[in-house]
Design a protein around this motif. Structure first.
Motif, PDB file in Angstrom:
ATOM      1  N   ILE A   5      24.060  55.557 183.786  1.00  0.00           N
ATOM      2  CA  ILE A   5      24.022  54.230 184.408  1.00  0.00           C
ATOM      3  C   ILE A   5      25.453  53.812 184.707  1.00  0.00           C
ATOM      4  CG2 ILE A   5      23.394  51.814 184.088  1.00  0.00           C
ATOM      5  CD1 ILE A   5      21.240  52.742 182.138  1.00  0.00           C
ATOM      6  N   ASP A   6      25.719  53.489 185.962  1.00  0.00           N
ATOM      7  CA  ASP A   6      27.080  53.062 186.293  1.00  0.00           C
ATOM      8  C   ASP A   6      27.257  51.583 185.937  1.00  0.00           C
ATOM      9  OD1 ASP A   6      25.814  51.650 188.305  1.00  0.00           O
ATOM     10  OD2 ASP A   6      26.665  52.805 189.942  1.00  0.00           O
ATOM     11  N   ASP A   7      28.499  51.140 185.931  1.00  0.00           N
ATOM     12  CA  ASP A   7      28.815  49.775 185.505  1.00  0.00           C
ATOM     13  C   ASP A   7      28.141  48.725 186.381  1.00  0.00           C
ATOM     14  OD1 ASP A   7      30.337  50.784 183.469  1.00  0.00           O
ATOM     15  OD2 ASP A   7      32.265  50.395 184.432  1.00  0.00           O
ATOM     16  N   ALA A   8      28.091  48.963 187.679  1.00  0.00           N
ATOM     17  CA  ALA A   8      27.482  47.983 188.583  1.00  0.00           C
ATOM     18  C   ALA A   8      25.997  47.818 188.285  1.00  0.00           C
ATOM     19  CB  ALA A   8      27.702  48.398 190.032  1.00  0.00           C
ATOM     20  N   ALA A   9      25.311  48.921 188.039  1.00  0.00           N
ATOM     21  CA  ALA A   9      23.880  48.860 187.728  1.00  0.00           C
ATOM     22  C   ALA A   9      23.661  48.160 186.389  1.00  0.00           C
ATOM     23  CB  ALA A   9      23.284  50.260 187.715  1.00  0.00           C
ATOM     24  N   MET A  10      24.508  48.454 185.418  1.00  0.00           N
ATOM     25  CA  MET A  10      24.380  47.827 184.106  1.00  0.00           C
ATOM     26  C   MET A  10      24.598  46.320 184.213  1.00  0.00           C
ATOM     27  SD  MET A  10      26.486  48.447 180.553  1.00  0.00           S
ATOM     28  CE  MET A  10      28.040  48.084 181.351  1.00  0.00           C
ATOM     29  N   LEU A  11      25.616  45.903 184.930  1.00  0.00           N
ATOM     30  CA  LEU A  11      25.887  44.477 185.081  1.00  0.00           C
ATOM     31  C   LEU A  11      24.748  43.775 185.820  1.00  0.00           C
ATOM     32  CD1 LEU A  11      29.705  44.350 185.782  1.00  0.00           C
ATOM     33  CD2 LEU A  11      28.482  43.201 183.940  1.00  0.00           C
ATOM     34  N   CYS A  12      24.195  44.433 186.806  1.00  0.00           N
ATOM     35  CA  CYS A  12      23.060  43.866 187.538  1.00  0.00           C
ATOM     36  C   CYS A  12      21.888  43.648 186.591  1.00  0.00           C
ATOM     37  CB  CYS A  12      22.681  44.789 188.688  1.00  0.00           C
ATOM     38  SG  CYS A  12      21.323  44.166 189.688  1.00  0.00           S
ATOM     39  N   TRP A  13      21.608  44.636 185.747  1.00  0.00           N
ATOM     40  CA  TRP A  13      20.510  44.528 184.787  1.00  0.00           C
ATOM     41  C   TRP A  13      20.782  43.419 183.772  1.00  0.00           C
ATOM     42  CZ3 TRP A  13      20.005  45.314 179.472  1.00  0.00           C
ATOM     43  CH2 TRP A  13      18.690  45.333 179.011  1.00  0.00           C
ATOM     44  N   LEU A  14      22.007  43.352 183.269  1.00  0.00           N
ATOM     45  CA  LEU A  14      22.351  42.305 182.302  1.00  0.00           C
ATOM     46  C   LEU A  14      22.223  40.917 182.920  1.00  0.00           C
ATOM     47  CD1 LEU A  14      25.435  43.933 180.541  1.00  0.00           C
ATOM     48  CD2 LEU A  14      23.165  43.543 179.550  1.00  0.00           C
ATOM     49  N   LYS A  15      22.641  40.777 184.169  1.00  0.00           N
ATOM     50  CA  LYS A  15      22.522  39.486 184.849  1.00  0.00           C
ATOM     51  C   LYS A  15      21.055  39.114 185.052  1.00  0.00           C
ATOM     52  CE  LYS A  15      27.042  39.709 187.002  1.00  0.00           C
ATOM     53  NZ  LYS A  15      27.828  39.897 188.243  1.00  0.00           N
ATOM     54  N   SER A  16      20.207  40.104 185.306  1.00  0.00           N
ATOM     55  CA  SER A  16      18.781  39.803 185.436  1.00  0.00           C
ATOM     56  C   SER A  16      18.210  39.354 184.089  1.00  0.00           C
ATOM     57  CB  SER A  16      18.006  40.999 185.985  1.00  0.00           C
ATOM     58  OG  SER A  16      17.907  42.037 185.034  1.00  0.00           O
ATOM     59  N   GLN A  17      18.697  39.934 182.994  1.00  0.00           N
ATOM     60  CA  GLN A  17      18.261  39.508 181.663  1.00  0.00           C
ATOM     61  C   GLN A  17      18.711  38.078 181.376  1.00  0.00           C
ATOM     62  OE1 GLN A  17      16.137  41.452 179.749  1.00  0.00           O
ATOM     63  NE2 GLN A  17      16.189  42.429 181.745  1.00  0.00           N
ATOM     64  N   LYS A  18      19.878  37.720 181.865  1.00  0.00           N
ATOM     65  CA  LYS A  18      20.362  36.346 181.708  1.00  0.00           C
ATOM     66  C   LYS A  18      19.436  35.371 182.440  1.00  0.00           C
ATOM     67  CE  LYS A  18      24.366  33.452 182.668  1.00  0.00           C
ATOM     68  NZ  LYS A  18      25.685  33.385 183.292  1.00  0.00           N
ATOM     69  N   SER A  19      18.974  35.768 183.620  1.00  0.00           N
ATOM     70  CA  SER A  19      18.031  34.925 184.370  1.00  0.00           C
ATOM     71  C   SER A  19      16.714  34.764 183.624  1.00  0.00           C
ATOM     72  CB  SER A  19      17.769  35.524 185.759  1.00  0.00           C
ATOM     73  OG  SER A  19      18.940  35.526 186.518  1.00  0.00           O
ATOM     74  N   VAL A  20      16.255  35.830 182.988  1.00  0.00           N
ATOM     75  CA  VAL A  20      15.026  35.761 182.192  1.00  0.00           C
ATOM     76  C   VAL A  20      15.221  34.802 181.022  1.00  0.00           C
ATOM     77  CG1 VAL A  20      13.498  37.082 180.676  1.00  0.00           C
ATOM     78  CG2 VAL A  20      14.220  38.047 182.875  1.00  0.00           C
ATOM     79  N   LEU A  21      16.360  34.883 180.361  1.00  0.00           N
ATOM     80  CA  LEU A  21      16.640  33.966 179.249  1.00  0.00           C
ATOM     81  C   LEU A  21      16.696  32.520 179.729  1.00  0.00           C
ATOM     82  CD1 LEU A  21      19.276  35.941 177.175  1.00  0.00           C
ATOM     83  CD2 LEU A  21      17.032  35.193 176.408  1.00  0.00           C
ATOM     84  N   GLU A  22      17.260  32.284 180.911  1.00  0.00           N
ATOM     85  CA  GLU A  22      17.296  30.926 181.465  1.00  0.00           C
ATOM     86  C   GLU A  22      15.878  30.402 181.673  1.00  0.00           C
ATOM     87  OE1 GLU A  22      19.536  31.289 185.077  1.00  0.00           O
ATOM     88  OE2 GLU A  22      21.448  31.294 184.032  1.00  0.00           O
ATOM     89  N   ALA A  23      15.018  31.242 182.248  1.00  0.00           N
ATOM     90  CA  ALA A  23      13.634  30.830 182.489  1.00  0.00           C
ATOM     91  C   ALA A  23      12.913  30.567 181.170  1.00  0.00           C
ATOM     92  CB  ALA A  23      12.899  31.904 183.299  1.00  0.00           C
TER      93      ALA A  23
END
Length: 63
Positions: A5-23
């Motif tokens: 997993i490259d850094d960009a893909a990992m950051l994208c996934w982490l940011k999506s997890q942040k959105s889930v936590l916000e919801a």
């Protein structure tokens, strides 16, 4: 075992997890049975994840 997993893909996934936590956090505030303890734990995790995303994203912004 390391996943390719490259850094960009990992950051994208982490940011999506942040959105889930916000919801989740927003949903919890609407439920009458939600405890302050639960909200605090979700908020703590949200803050930790936000800090980690910022830390991991910093070198990418400097480049």
């Amino acid at each position: 075992m390391c996943l390719p997993i490259d850094d960009a893909a990992m950051l994208c996934w982490l940011k999506s997890q942040k959105s889930v936590l916000e919801a989740w956090r927003n949903e919890l505030t609407c439920r009458p049975d939600t405890t302050d303890s639960l909200i605090d734990r979700v908020e703590q995790h949200y803050n930790w994840l936000s800090d980690e995303i910022q830390r991991l994203d910093m070198p990418r912004r400097a480049a």
